[in-house]
Write a protein that holds these residues in place. Structure first.
Motif, PDB file in Angstrom:
ATOM      1  N   MET A 118      75.221 125.597 -66.607  1.00  0.00           N
ATOM      2  CA  MET A 118      76.120 126.719 -67.499  1.00  0.00           C
ATOM      3  C   MET A 118      75.869 126.872 -68.918  1.00  0.00           C
ATOM      4  SD  MET A 118      80.311 126.051 -66.796  1.00  0.00           S
ATOM      5  CE  MET A 118      80.370 124.793 -67.565  1.00  0.00           C
ATOM      6  N   GLU A 119      75.051 126.017 -69.383  1.00  0.00           N
ATOM      7  CA  GLU A 119      74.449 126.165 -70.567  1.00  0.00           C
ATOM      8  C   GLU A 119      73.362 127.040 -70.573  1.00  0.00           C
ATOM      9  OE1 GLU A 119      73.718 122.079 -72.309  1.00  0.00           O
ATOM     10  OE2 GLU A 119      75.798 121.637 -72.180  1.00  0.00           O
ATOM     11  N   VAL A 120      72.235 126.784 -69.686  1.00  0.00           N
ATOM     12  CA  VAL A 120      71.129 127.588 -69.400  1.00  0.00           C
ATOM     13  C   VAL A 120      71.702 128.881 -69.264  1.00  0.00           C
ATOM     14  CG1 VAL A 120      69.187 127.951 -68.048  1.00  0.00           C
ATOM     15  CG2 VAL A 120      69.807 125.671 -68.746  1.00  0.00           C
ATOM     16  N   ASP A 121      72.614 129.348 -68.392  1.00  0.00           N
ATOM     17  CA  ASP A 121      72.918 130.537 -68.000  1.00  0.00           C
ATOM     18  C   ASP A 121      73.651 131.263 -69.290  1.00  0.00           C
ATOM     19  OD1 ASP A 121      72.231 130.324 -65.296  1.00  0.00           O
ATOM     20  OD2 ASP A 121      74.269 129.938 -64.730  1.00  0.00           O
ATOM     21  N   PHE A 122      74.323 130.456 -70.293  1.00  0.00           N
ATOM     22  CA  PHE A 122      74.691 131.175 -71.565  1.00  0.00           C
ATOM     23  C   PHE A 122      73.570 131.605 -72.272  1.00  0.00           C
ATOM     24  CE2 PHE A 122      75.650 130.348 -75.820  1.00  0.00           C
ATOM     25  CZ  PHE A 122      76.861 131.281 -76.009  1.00  0.00           C
ATOM     26  N   PHE A 123      72.416 130.506 -72.431  1.00  0.00           N
ATOM     27  CA  PHE A 123      71.481 130.836 -73.438  1.00  0.00           C
ATOM     28  C   PHE A 123      70.729 131.976 -73.009  1.00  0.00           C
ATOM     29  CE2 PHE A 123      72.862 126.833 -75.197  1.00  0.00           C
ATOM     30  CZ  PHE A 123      73.206 127.321 -76.354  1.00  0.00           C
ATOM     31  N   LYS A 124      70.623 132.058 -71.403  1.00  0.00           N
ATOM     32  CA  LYS A 124      69.866 133.184 -70.903  1.00  0.00           C
ATOM     33  C   LYS A 124      70.454 134.530 -71.215  1.00  0.00           C
ATOM     34  CE  LYS A 124      67.415 130.990 -66.949  1.00  0.00           C
ATOM     35  NZ  LYS A 124      67.358 131.059 -65.474  1.00  0.00           N
ATOM     36  N   GLY A 125      71.774 134.494 -71.058  1.00  0.00           N
ATOM     37  CA  GLY A 125      72.433 135.660 -71.259  1.00  0.00           C
ATOM     38  C   GLY A 125      72.401 136.041 -72.836  1.00  0.00           C
ATOM     39  N   ALA A 126      72.407 135.012 -73.742  1.00  0.00           N
ATOM     40  CA  ALA A 126      72.419 135.479 -75.156  1.00  0.00           C
ATOM     41  C   ALA A 126      70.923 135.847 -75.553  1.00  0.00           C
ATOM     42  CB  ALA A 126      72.669 134.064 -75.868  1.00  0.00           C
TER      43      ALA A 126
END
Length: 98
Positions: free
Chosen positions: A65-73
């Motif tokens: 989830m953290e990786v997905d969040f930062f990719k999106g950001a």
């Protein structure tokens, strides 16, 4: 659906918190683990390994989830930079005396 909402979202933090709670809810429904409970009777080694696997799954889900969040950001930041003509490249300079 979450990715589509991310593309249109102005407040990434709020969206990530919303989906974070939902993912934890799904996790708990699919793999309920009562950490304080006494292990079921049977092979103690197997019980220990099952707990470890559950903890590792939970940690992996959080990191994903953290990786997905930062990719999106990052995608949002890159899109804003492109919109405003910011390349992220260093400005060319000359050394003193050239």
């Amino acid at each position: 659906m979450a990715v589509e909402r991310l593309k249109r979202c102005e407040n990434i933090v709020a969206l990530s918190e919303e989906h974070r709670r939902l993912l934890y809810k799904w996790r708990d429904q699919l793999d309920p683990v009562d950490i304080g409970a006494e292990p079921p009777p049977g092979n103690p080694r197997e019980s220990t390994l099952r707990k470890e696997v559950s903890q590792l799954k939970r940690l992996l889900a959080e990191k994903t989830m953290e990786v997905d969040f930062f990719k999106g950001a990052l995608q949002k930041v890159e899109a804003r930079h492109q919109k405003h003509g910011i390349t992220g490249e260093k400005a060319s300079t000359t050394k003193f005396g050239e």
